[in-house]
Scaffold this motif. Structure first.
Motif, PDB file in Angstrom:
ATOM      1  N   GLY A  80     -50.700  39.912  79.252  1.00 26.49           N
ATOM      2  CA  GLY A  80     -51.460  38.814  78.656  1.00 26.49           C
ATOM      3  C   GLY A  80     -50.576  37.708  78.131  1.00 26.49           C
ATOM      4  N   ILE A  81     -49.445  38.077  77.546  1.00 28.19           N
ATOM      5  CA  ILE A  81     -48.496  37.057  77.065  1.00 28.19           C
ATOM      6  C   ILE A  81     -48.021  36.194  78.230  1.00 28.19           C
ATOM      7  CG2 ILE A  81     -46.208  36.696  76.046  1.00 28.19           C
ATOM      8  CD1 ILE A  81     -46.671  39.268  74.413  1.00 28.19           C
ATOM      9  N   GLU A  82     -47.717  36.835  79.363  1.00 31.88           N
ATOM     10  CA  GLU A  82     -47.228  36.096  80.528  1.00 31.88           C
ATOM     11  C   GLU A  82     -48.307  35.180  81.105  1.00 31.88           C
ATOM     12  OE1 GLU A  82     -44.092  36.192  81.316  1.00 31.88           O
ATOM     13  OE2 GLU A  82     -43.724  37.746  79.791  1.00 31.88           O
ATOM     14  N   LEU A  83     -49.548  35.637  81.098  1.00 31.39           N
ATOM     15  CA  LEU A  83     -50.622  34.861  81.713  1.00 31.39           C
ATOM     16  C   LEU A  83     -51.166  33.764  80.798  1.00 31.39           C
ATOM     17  CD1 LEU A  83     -52.711  37.740  83.364  1.00 31.39           C
ATOM     18  CD2 LEU A  83     -51.089  36.193  84.486  1.00 31.39           C
ATOM     19  N   ALA A  84     -50.939  33.882  79.496  1.00 26.55           N
ATOM     20  CA  ALA A  84     -51.562  32.975  78.533  1.00 26.55           C
ATOM     21  C   ALA A  84     -51.128  31.535  78.756  1.00 26.55           C
ATOM     22  CB  ALA A  84     -51.227  33.415  77.112  1.00 26.55           C
ATOM     23  N   SER A  85     -52.071  30.623  78.562  1.00 26.49           N
ATOM     24  CA  SER A  85     -51.753  29.189  78.630  1.00 26.49           C
ATOM     25  C   SER A  85     -51.937  28.510  77.282  1.00 26.49           C
ATOM     26  CB  SER A  85     -52.661  28.503  79.665  1.00 26.49           C
ATOM     27  OG  SER A  85     -54.025  28.647  79.317  1.00 26.49           O
ATOM     28  N   GLY A  86     -52.342  29.271  76.266  1.00 25.44           N
ATOM     29  CA  GLY A  86     -52.584  28.702  74.951  1.00 25.44           C
ATOM     30  C   GLY A  86     -51.304  28.461  74.178  1.00 25.44           C
ATOM     31  N   GLU A  87     -51.398  27.571  73.208  1.00 24.63           N
ATOM     32  CA  GLU A  87     -50.266  27.319  72.314  1.00 24.63           C
ATOM     33  C   GLU A  87     -49.989  28.557  71.461  1.00 24.63           C
ATOM     34  OE1 GLU A  87     -49.065  24.141  68.746  1.00 24.63           O
ATOM     35  OE2 GLU A  87     -50.947  23.916  69.852  1.00 24.63           O
ATOM     36  N   TYR A  88     -51.046  29.259  71.089  1.00 25.03           N
ATOM     37  CA  TYR A  88     -50.922  30.497  70.306  1.00 25.03           C
ATOM     38  C   TYR A  88     -51.623  31.634  71.037  1.00 25.03           C
ATOM     39  CZ  TYR A  88     -49.041  28.056  66.239  1.00 25.03           C
ATOM     40  OH  TYR A  88     -48.228  27.324  65.397  1.00 25.03           O
ATOM     41  N   VAL A  89     -51.186  32.854  70.750  1.00 22.38           N
ATOM     42  CA  VAL A  89     -51.769  34.062  71.317  1.00 22.38           C
ATOM     43  C   VAL A  89     -52.290  34.932  70.180  1.00 22.38           C
ATOM     44  CG1 VAL A  89     -51.319  36.169  72.633  1.00 22.38           C
ATOM     45  CG2 VAL A  89     -50.222  34.027  73.304  1.00 22.38           C
ATOM     46  N   LEU A  90     -53.478  35.490  70.356  1.00 24.81           N
ATOM     47  CA  LEU A  90     -54.030  36.454  69.407  1.00 24.81           C
ATOM     48  C   LEU A  90     -54.442  37.696  70.178  1.00 24.81           C
ATOM     49  CD1 LEU A  90     -56.355  35.913  66.408  1.00 24.81           C
ATOM     50  CD2 LEU A  90     -57.058  37.556  68.146  1.00 24.81           C
ATOM     51  N   PHE A  91     -54.081  38.871  69.649  1.00 30.28           N
ATOM     52  CA  PHE A  91     -54.395  40.131  70.317  1.00 30.28           C
ATOM     53  C   PHE A  91     -55.618  40.780  69.673  1.00 30.28           C
ATOM     54  CE2 PHE A  91     -49.801  39.504  70.718  1.00 30.28           C
ATOM     55  CZ  PHE A  91     -49.666  39.525  72.100  1.00 30.28           C
ATOM     56  N   MET A  92     -56.572  41.165  70.515  1.00 25.47           N
ATOM     57  CA  MET A  92     -57.749  41.905  70.066  1.00 25.47           C
ATOM     58  C   MET A  92     -57.812  43.249  70.776  1.00 25.47           C
ATOM     59  SD  MET A  92     -61.037  39.295  69.879  1.00 25.47           S
ATOM     60  CE  MET A  92     -62.087  40.561  69.117  1.00 25.47           C
ATOM     61  N   ASP A  93     -58.427  44.233  70.117  1.00 24.79           N
ATOM     62  CA  ASP A  93     -58.781  45.476  70.795  1.00 24.79           C
ATOM     63  C   ASP A  93     -60.163  45.304  71.420  1.00 24.79           C
ATOM     64  OD1 ASP A  93     -56.400  46.512  69.928  1.00 24.79           O
ATOM     65  OD2 ASP A  93     -57.268  47.485  68.161  1.00 24.79           O
ATOM     66  N   HIS A  94     -60.497  46.175  72.351  1.00 21.41           N
ATOM     67  CA  HIS A  94     -61.705  45.936  73.152  1.00 21.41           C
ATOM     68  C   HIS A  94     -63.003  46.320  72.451  1.00 21.41           C
ATOM     69  CE1 HIS A  94     -61.316  50.195  75.167  1.00 21.41           C
ATOM     70  NE2 HIS A  94     -61.899  50.264  73.984  1.00 21.41           N
ATOM     71  N   ASP A  95     -62.942  46.670  71.153  1.00 23.29           N
ATOM     72  CA  ASP A  95     -64.167  47.013  70.428  1.00 23.29           C
ATOM     73  C   ASP A  95     -64.208  46.382  69.037  1.00 23.29           C
ATOM     74  OD1 ASP A  95     -62.084  48.499  69.481  1.00 23.29           O
ATOM     75  OD2 ASP A  95     -63.063  50.454  69.703  1.00 23.29           O
ATOM     76  N   ASP A  96     -63.424  45.336  68.824  1.00 20.96           N
ATOM     77  CA  ASP A  96     -63.333  44.705  67.514  1.00 20.96           C
ATOM     78  C   ASP A  96     -64.063  43.366  67.495  1.00 20.96           C
ATOM     79  OD1 ASP A  96     -61.902  46.866  66.642  1.00 20.96           O
ATOM     80  OD2 ASP A  96     -59.945  45.903  66.780  1.00 20.96           O
ATOM     81  N   GLU A  97     -63.992  42.671  66.369  1.00 20.09           N
ATOM     82  CA  GLU A  97     -64.680  41.395  66.214  1.00 20.09           C
ATOM     83  C   GLU A  97     -63.784  40.400  65.491  1.00 20.09           C
ATOM     84  OE1 GLU A  97     -68.329  41.827  64.092  1.00 20.09           O
ATOM     85  OE2 GLU A  97     -69.134  43.346  65.449  1.00 20.09           O
ATOM     86  N   LEU A  98     -64.049  39.124  65.731  1.00 21.67           N
ATOM     87  CA  LEU A  98     -63.444  38.038  64.963  1.00 21.67           C
ATOM     88  C   LEU A  98     -64.511  37.418  64.070  1.00 21.67           C
ATOM     89  CD1 LEU A  98     -61.441  36.129  67.734  1.00 21.67           C
ATOM     90  CD2 LEU A  98     -60.498  37.653  65.989  1.00 21.67           C
ATOM     91  N   GLY A  99     -64.090  36.900  62.915  1.00 19.09           N
ATOM     92  CA  GLY A  99     -64.987  36.066  62.140  1.00 19.09           C
ATOM     93  C   GLY A  99     -65.381  34.855  62.962  1.00 19.09           C
ATOM     94  N   ASP A 100     -66.582  34.344  62.724  1.00 19.80           N
ATOM     95  CA  ASP A 100     -67.091  33.251  63.563  1.00 19.80           C
ATOM     96  C   ASP A 100     -66.182  32.028  63.544  1.00 19.80           C
ATOM     97  OD1 ASP A 100     -69.162  34.970  63.924  1.00 19.80           O
ATOM     98  OD2 ASP A 100     -70.661  33.763  62.875  1.00 19.80           O
ATOM     99  N   ASP A 101     -65.508  31.787  62.434  1.00 26.49           N
ATOM    100  CA  ASP A 101     -64.642  30.608  62.291  1.00 26.49           C
ATOM    101  C   ASP A 101     -63.165  30.976  62.403  1.00 26.49           C
ATOM    102  OD1 ASP A 101     -64.422  27.845  61.960  1.00 26.49           O
ATOM    103  OD2 ASP A 101     -64.297  27.964  59.778  1.00 26.49           O
ATOM    104  N   ALA A 102     -62.883  32.173  62.943  1.00 26.83           N
ATOM    105  CA  ALA A 102     -61.524  32.708  62.913  1.00 26.83           C
ATOM    106  C   ALA A 102     -60.528  31.863  63.696  1.00 26.83           C
ATOM    107  CB  ALA A 102     -61.520  34.141  63.434  1.00 26.83           C
TER     108      ALA A 102
END
Length: 657
Positions: A80-102
């Motif tokens: 994912g790090i290699e494929l990312a095009s964003g200025e920043y990278v954030l890692f999530m697990d496949h069953d978690d959530e982000l705050g709506d404004d995260a």
């Protein structure tokens, strides 16, 4: 539009849990063309590939990748790090959530501070609360030790991608727990700016039996990851107090902690191998002088670990298992719009009795059982400095979202006699101002449990705070309805917004608190709420419901919950046919009260408020039968107007305020 954040999600047989991730991403306030989600399928066999295809078809921000099956999140994250095009990278697990404004908040905070890493507030669901001491305040430029960055080494945070590439920061590609430790640690050691975003719950870590977090650690990879962390510490620091303090994090938390009570949760066939691995890494990587810096119970674990004594390790685990704190609120009262809570906790041993201490001259010691006596002089564990350093504080934990906030306060600890034993007692006094308790923001509506957090001897104990039987403590603070109360299981909770406990019902008004005054537009009922603490002014719309068998339902009258000049009251214009009615009240978004008073309307047009009739009382008749009963005593009364144009107009005006 340039991509600001790439969210990397390793995916392996998630089932419907992946939908939780996607709903969370769909709700982001950061525009969908400013972030991307890279879902890396790591050899799923449950139809995930097809499901991800359907997900991506309707979400332009989703990108898909696939591995043949590595067995651990490290490989998908590195891809994912290699494929990312964003200025920043954030890692999530496949069953978690982000705050709506995260994503928006974390990215803006990173840009504002020039951050290489942004640690957003994390919330744990399905496990004990996270060590959240680093989230006491927002910190633009955090220090590893001062701001306790090593307390929580997850990677559910924002990393500047160019920073990761420049320093070749990658996850160790091996199967086993703690793979995130080397990645997070190297990021902290290499970063120019690490920032802490503590005032918004960025990440919700949902732990279930299917998580890797629940797996029994594999001995070889667990200790390999610890060794990699120690290598990083030694390569980035010079010998001295800073290095020692960093080494102590793994010595206590990962090595000594692994042979505490959690040892008993491992398969029995795993015990010998684990103790041998503990002994080996202690001798290879941790000088014995570091043991003296450890908390007393960690120090004892290290002594039996260095000896490789499996019997003593198990005896110590059983000796410690069940250690707890008995914590109770001695008082809770509203003062100037804040809930002041005084709490006291007593440290308990595995039997549930107060943990016993002894004085040996100027020292304070804990006597060890015979099977452990050889690991402390005269079988007495010196805990003098740990007793002096013991502390307690309160936290609020939202019952639904599990978000936690610290409560400012003061703390003290001492030894005193409790149940015939010299026990360690910690006390704290804290104040909850609901308007600013969420790091300067108001508490979200709902029930907040009060948690007592005691730190002593190496124990980190966080029970819900008990409360003695007492009346609820209602308050109306700057227009917000609040009720502090004792729960059914005897714990202290604060209901913000009166979502389960009504303000009026908790105030328990009596007939003596009521007046009914006739006026040109009708009879105005004023019900004083003298037991409600008030700060500020308020006028909360709501209604009174009049209930009686003759109505086949209820009559709803507009009402107001009013606060001014330090007092609270309910106001409503009333009109009803002769009879007896139960009164219920609803204000704001909260529930309706149980009947709290009865309204008697007489044939002569007067009203009176009386205590609620018993459940088995016969429904009051109407008309002349009511007039035949004795009049209620000492109740202010007013004349009942005919329900007509003037009254209806007045009711509409009151309801429309």
């Amino acid at each position: 539009m340039a991509v600001k954040v790439s969210v990397v999600v390793p995916v392996h047989n998630p089932g419907d849990r992946i939908l939780r991730v996607m709903r969370s991403l769909d709700r982001q306030t950061l525009p969908a063309d400013e972030f991307e989600a890279i879902l890396v399928d790591d050899g799923s066999t449950d139809g995930t590939a097809e499901r991800l295809g359907r997900i991506a078809a309707h979400r332009p921000y989703v990108r898909l990748a696939r591995l043949e099956g590595s067995g651990w999140p490290s490989w998908p994250r590195n891809l994912g790090i290699e494929l990312a095009s964003g200025e920043y990278v954030l890692f999530m697990d496949h069953d978690d959530e982000l705050g709506d404004d995260a994503l928006r908040r974390a990215y803006d905070y990173a840009v504002a501070n020039g951050s290489d890493v942004v640690i957003g507030k994390e919330v744990a669901v399905g496990r004990s609360a996270l060590d959240s001491r680093m989230f006491r305040h927002n910190v633009a430029r955090a220090s590893i030790l001062e701001h306790r960055l090593l307390d929580l080494l997850t990677v559910h945070r924002l990393f500047r991608r160019e920073f990761l590439l420049a320093h070749r920061i990658r996850f160790p590609e091996r199967v086993g727990l703690l793979e995130d430790h080397p990645f997070a640690l190297k990021s902290f050691l290499e970063a120019d700016v690490v920032s802490i975003l503590a005032d918004y719950p960025v990440y919700k870590w949902i732990v279930s039996d299917e998580n890797n977090s629940r797996q029994t650690p594999q001995t070889e990879t667990y200790f390999a990851n610890i060794r990699e962390c120690l290598d990083l510490v030694e390569s980035h620091t010079s010998p001295g107090p800073e290095r020692d303090a960093m080494m102590l994090r793994w010595l206590q938390g990962s090595v000594a902690g692994s042979i505490g009570p959690r040892m008993l949760t491992r398969p029995e066939g795993h015990w010998r191998e684990w103790v041998d691995a503990v002994r080996t890494i202690l001798e290879e990587r941790f000088p014995r002088r570091l043991d003296e810096l450890a908390a007393p119970m960690h120090r004892l674990r290290l002594a039996v670990g260095r000896a490789g004594d499996l019997d003593a390790v198990l005896a110590l685990a059983r000796f410690e298992q069940g250690s707890a704190v008995r914590a109770e609120a001695s008082s809770y009262v509203w003062v100037d719009g804040a809930l002041q809570v005084r709490a006291r906790g007593v440290l308990l041993d595995a039997s549930g009795a107060p943990m016993a201490f002894e004085r040996a001259g100027e020292r304070v010691v804990r006597r060890l059982p015979a099977e452990l006596a050889a690991y402390a002089p005269d079988g007495l564990l010196d805990v003098t400095s740990a007793v002096e350093a013991a502390a307690a504080e309160l936290k609020l934990r939202h019952r639904d979202s599990r978000v936690e906030w610290y409560v400012p306060g003061t703390s003290s600890a001492r030894l005193e006699q409790v149940d015939g034993r010299l026990a360690l007692v910690a006390e704290c006094t804290s104040e909850v101002d609901p308007a600013v308790a969420a790091l300067g923001a108001p508490l979200e509506p709902g029930v907040w449990d009060v948690v007592f957090w005691m730190q002593a001897l190496g124990y980190d104990l966080r029970p819900r705070l008990a409360a003695a039987p007492a009346r609820p403590a209602p308050a109306l603070v700057d227009g917000e309805q609040l009720v502090a109360y004792r729960t059914k299981d005897g714990r202290l909770a604060l209901d913000v917004g009166a979502t389960v406990r009504t303000l009026v019902g908790s105030a328990r008004p009596t007939p003596d608190d009521a007046t009914v005054r006739p006026g040109p537009d009708g009879s105005l009922l004023r019900l004083a709420l003298p037991r409600v603490h008030v700060r500020g002014q308020a006028s909360v719309p709501g209604g009174l419901a009049l209930e009686a068998a003759i109505l086949e339902g209820s009559v709803e009258l507009p009402a107001r919950l009013v606060a001014d000049a330090g007092d609270a009251r309910v106001e409503a214009y009333v009109t009803a046919l002769a009879g007896r009615y139960g009164l219920r009240a609803t204000f704001g978004e909260g529930p309706t009260t149980q009947p709290f008073l009865d309204l008697e309307a007489a044939d002569d047009g007067t009203y009176a408020l009386v205590p609620v009739a018993s459940p088995d009382a016969k429904p009051a008749a109407v008309g002349a039968a009511l007039a035949q009963r004795p009049a209620p005593q000492a109740i202010p009364v007013g004349r009942r107007p005919v329900l007509g144009g003037p009254v209806l107009r007045r009711v509409r005006r009151l309801g429309g305020r």
